[in-house]
Design an enzyme around this catalytic site. Sequence first.
Site, PDB file in Angstrom:
ATOM      1  N   CYS A  32       0.909  -1.162  -0.080  1.00 32.88           N
ATOM      2  CA  CYS A  32      -0.063   0.077  -0.169  1.00 32.88           C
ATOM      3  C   CYS A  32       0.880   1.239   0.058  1.00 32.88           C
ATOM      4  O   CYS A  32       0.671   2.058  -0.921  1.00 32.88           O
ATOM      5  CB  CYS A  32      -0.911   0.030   1.109  1.00 32.88           C
ATOM      6  SG  CYS A  32      -1.779  -1.518   1.343  1.00 32.88           S
ATOM      7  N   ASP A 267      -3.832   0.432  -5.931  1.00 34.19           N
ATOM      8  CA  ASP A 267      -2.442   0.611  -5.719  1.00 34.19           C
ATOM      9  C   ASP A 267      -1.527  -0.814  -5.705  1.00 34.19           C
ATOM     10  O   ASP A 267      -0.383  -0.561  -5.532  1.00 34.19           O
ATOM     11  CB  ASP A 267      -2.258   1.254  -4.112  1.00 34.19           C
ATOM     12  CG  ASP A 267      -2.827   0.500  -3.189  1.00 34.19           C
ATOM     13  OD1 ASP A 267      -3.780  -0.321  -3.409  1.00 34.19           O
ATOM     14  OD2 ASP A 267      -3.108   1.039  -1.988  1.00 34.19           O
ATOM     15  N   ASN A 268      -2.203  -1.762  -5.515  1.00 34.89           N
ATOM     16  CA  ASN A 268      -1.521  -3.062  -5.632  1.00 34.89           C
ATOM     17  C   ASN A 268      -2.467  -4.413  -5.811  1.00 34.89           C
ATOM     18  O   ASN A 268      -3.770  -4.112  -5.907  1.00 34.89           O
ATOM     19  CB  ASN A 268      -0.935  -3.314  -4.328  1.00 34.89           C
ATOM     20  CG  ASN A 268      -1.429  -3.313  -2.977  1.00 34.89           C
ATOM     21  OD1 ASN A 268      -1.481  -2.625  -2.356  1.00 34.89           O
ATOM     22  ND2 ASN A 268      -2.471  -4.457  -2.908  1.00 34.89           N
TER      23      ASN A 268
END
Length: 491
Positions: A32, A267-268
Site C-alpha cells: 500500500c 495501488d497493488n
Amino acid sequence: AVSILLGLHCTRRHADGSMLLCLPQFVASPLCCPSRASILTGKYPHNHHVINNTLEGNCSSTAWQKTQEPKTFPALLQAYAGYQTFFAGKYLNQYGNPDAGGVEHVPLGWDYWVGLERNSRYYNYTLSVNGKPKKHGGNYSEDYLTDVLTNMSLDFLQYKSNYRPFFMMVSTPAPHAPWTPAPQYQDRFKDLKAPRDPNFNVHGKDKHWLIRQAKTPMTNSSIELLDEAYRKRWRTLLSVDDLVEKVVKRLEVRGELDNTYIIFTSDNGYHTGQFSLPLDKRQLYESDIRVPLLIRGPNIKPNQTTGLAVQNVDLGPTILDMAGYNVSKTAMDGMSFLSVLEGSVNSTTWRTDFLVEYEGEGSNVSDPACPLLGPGVSVCFPDCVCEDSFNNTYACVRTVAPSANLQYCEFDDNEVFVEVYNITVDPYQLINLAKTIDQEVLEKMNHRLMMLQSCSGQSCRTPGVYDTRYTFDPHLMFSNRSHRRNRLRRA
C-alpha cells in the site's frame, strides 16, 4: 488494494462521444504505502524512500512530509497549473499518526482535504476535514465510508469554482480488508469463488524459500477463508460502482464530462491461493504487481485495449501532461503516457521495461502461529504459512516488449536467489527459468537491474534489454552485488 478514482478537468481539450481505454498497469512496489507514494511522487521507492506501511519505513513520516509532499503532482497542479484540488479517502497508512502531525496535518497540494486517519476502515473511523477531526460511528446511512466519500465528492463538484480547472482524487477503502460490504450488498455473489487458475493451490517448488514453505495442498479452512474474502471484496466494490456512476452523472449534468479525464486504478494487486499462499500482496508475481487501469477522456478513442504497459510511477507525469505542465521540469522517474492514450505512439518507440522493488518485513521474535520458522517472518496464518519475511526483499526488471514478455528478479538474501519467467508461454509463472535460460540474457538482465535500482529521473527511462536502442557494456558490471543491500532505506 484499494480503489482510486482520479478526475482531471481540462479547459483546453475537447472530446467527441464516449471514450474508454484499458491499459496493462504494474506497480512499483506491491504494498500500500510504497505504491501510493509512487503514485503521488512519480518516483520509485528507492527515490521516495517509503519502504513499508510503518512510520519507521517513512510512511507519512515527517521526513516524507518535508522532502516529498512539496513535489507531488497535486502540489504542482495547484501551485503552477492553477488547479483547485480535492482529496477524499485513504492517503498513506500512517496518515494521522500523532508522531507525524496528527490529523491536523494537511499535505501540500490540496485545497479541499478529507483524509482518513490511518488504514482502511468502513465504520468507526476519523476523517481529517481540512485539518479538523471528524469522528464517524457505525450507522450505515451516516457513516459507511465509501458512501461518505461519494457524497463529499459530489459536494465538491457542485460547489467548486467554475472559473478554475479541477483535479479530484477519491481513494476508497474497498476492496481492502476488513471487506465490510454495505447492507444492501452483503448477500450478493453467494456462489462466487476465487479463480482456480493453474497456479492456484500448487507448490512453488522452484521459487524463493518463502513460497516453498507454503503448505500444499492448502487446508480446507484456508480455502474457505480466501473464497469468503474474495466474495466480500466483490461486495464492497458494488458501492465503488455506485460512486463512479454518481460522479460521472454529476459531471454530465454539469456539462463537464467531455472535458474531464477519469482514471480508475488501484495501488497493488492481491493473491488468493496462488502457489498456496492464502491471501495477501507483497510478492513478485503478476497477481500482486498488476492492477487495473481504465481511462476515459478527451481525444481517447472508445472501447480500446492497448498492450503497451505502463506503471503507477507514470500516473503523475501523465496527469501533469494532461494539464499542460512541462513534465521535464520535475524529478519524476515515470513518463507521461498521454501519447499512448491518444494513439500517437506505438510499440517500437514506447518504453520496454521498468523496475519493481520490495523490502520484506519480519519480526525479531518467533510468530506464535509459526514457531518452527523462528524469527524473521510475518503475516503468518494459523496453519503456519507466512506471507512475508525480512529476506523477502527483491527487485525485478519487468519487460514488456514486442519481442519479449519477461520477468527477471533477484532476492537480497544470502544466496541472491533468482527467478525468471517467460510470461508469453508461462503466464501463470509456473516454471522458473533461472537455471536454464541463456547466460548472456542473465548477465544483461542483471546489469539492467543494477542500473534501474540506482536510477533517478531520466536515467530510469533509458532503453531496456529488449529495446533496439539498448547497448550492453559488460565492463560496467559489478563483481559483487552487496551494493544493493538495504538500498531502499538510504535517504
